[in-house]
Design an enzyme around this catalytic site. Structure first.
Site, PDB file in Angstrom:
ATOM      1  N   ASP A  20      19.415 -31.724  24.445  1.00  0.00           N
ATOM      2  CA  ASP A  20      19.881 -30.938  23.292  1.00  0.00           C
ATOM      3  C   ASP A  20      20.116 -31.849  22.089  1.00  0.00           C
ATOM      4  O   ASP A  20      19.635 -31.587  20.982  1.00  0.00           O
ATOM      5  CB  ASP A  20      21.221 -30.242  23.600  1.00  0.00           C
ATOM      6  CG  ASP A  20      21.115 -29.076  24.545  1.00  0.00           C
ATOM      7  OD1 ASP A  20      20.523 -28.062  24.154  1.00  0.00           O
ATOM      8  OD2 ASP A  20      21.649 -29.171  25.665  1.00  0.00           O
ATOM      9  N   THR A 107      19.971 -23.741  27.553  1.00  0.00           N
ATOM     10  CA  THR A 107      20.343 -24.987  28.233  1.00  0.00           C
ATOM     11  C   THR A 107      20.712 -24.735  29.695  1.00  0.00           C
ATOM     12  O   THR A 107      20.347 -25.528  30.576  1.00  0.00           O
ATOM     13  CB  THR A 107      21.508 -25.686  27.499  1.00  0.00           C
ATOM     14  OG1 THR A 107      21.104 -25.951  26.159  1.00  0.00           O
ATOM     15  CG2 THR A 107      21.885 -26.993  28.174  1.00  0.00           C
TER      16      THR A 107
END
Length: 123
Positions: A20, A107
């Site tokens: 990320d 995620t």
């Protein structure tokens, strides 16, 4: 693989991975070079820092900018870049534009190995 919980109060699981952070770092760095007047808002909170001293990263950013600049000249169809009909494209300034970035939208799915559940949002 580094995973942190972004939840402010810790009551929910809102994972943030190195993927990320590093992906957003690249996206923000490239977009801020190509469009310095545009406001960039990333989910991970990365701000353009110039990355002075990180020559490898700087080269990757420059290469990406060059590739995107070439692609923009050659490969973008008119329907891929459209503003709503109510927007006067002649009067809009890049300072009035905000781009939202979620480098790894999904995620949790990414962490579970479900790569089909993961996208990148730049809009």
């Amino acid at each position: 693989q580094r995973v942190a919980n972004k939840s402010e109060d810790g009551s929910t699981w809102d994972p943030q991975t190195l993927a990320d952070v590093e992906t957003e770092r690249m996206i923000v760095s490239v977009l801020s070079k190509l469009f310095p007047d545009v406001c960039l808002v990333g989910e991970e909170g990365i701000v353009p820092d110039g990355s002075e001293g990180d020559e490898k990263f700087e080269k990757e950013v420059e290469d990406a900018c060059r590739e995107l600049s070439y692609s923009a000249d050659c490969n973008i169809a008119p329907w891929e870049v459209q503003l709503p009909s109510s927007v006067d494209s002649e009067s809009i300034s890049l300072k009035d534009v905000t781009i939202w970035i979620d480098p790894l939208d999904g995620t949790k799915e990414f962490l579970q190995g479900n790569k089909n559940g993961v996208t990148t949002l730049i809009g």
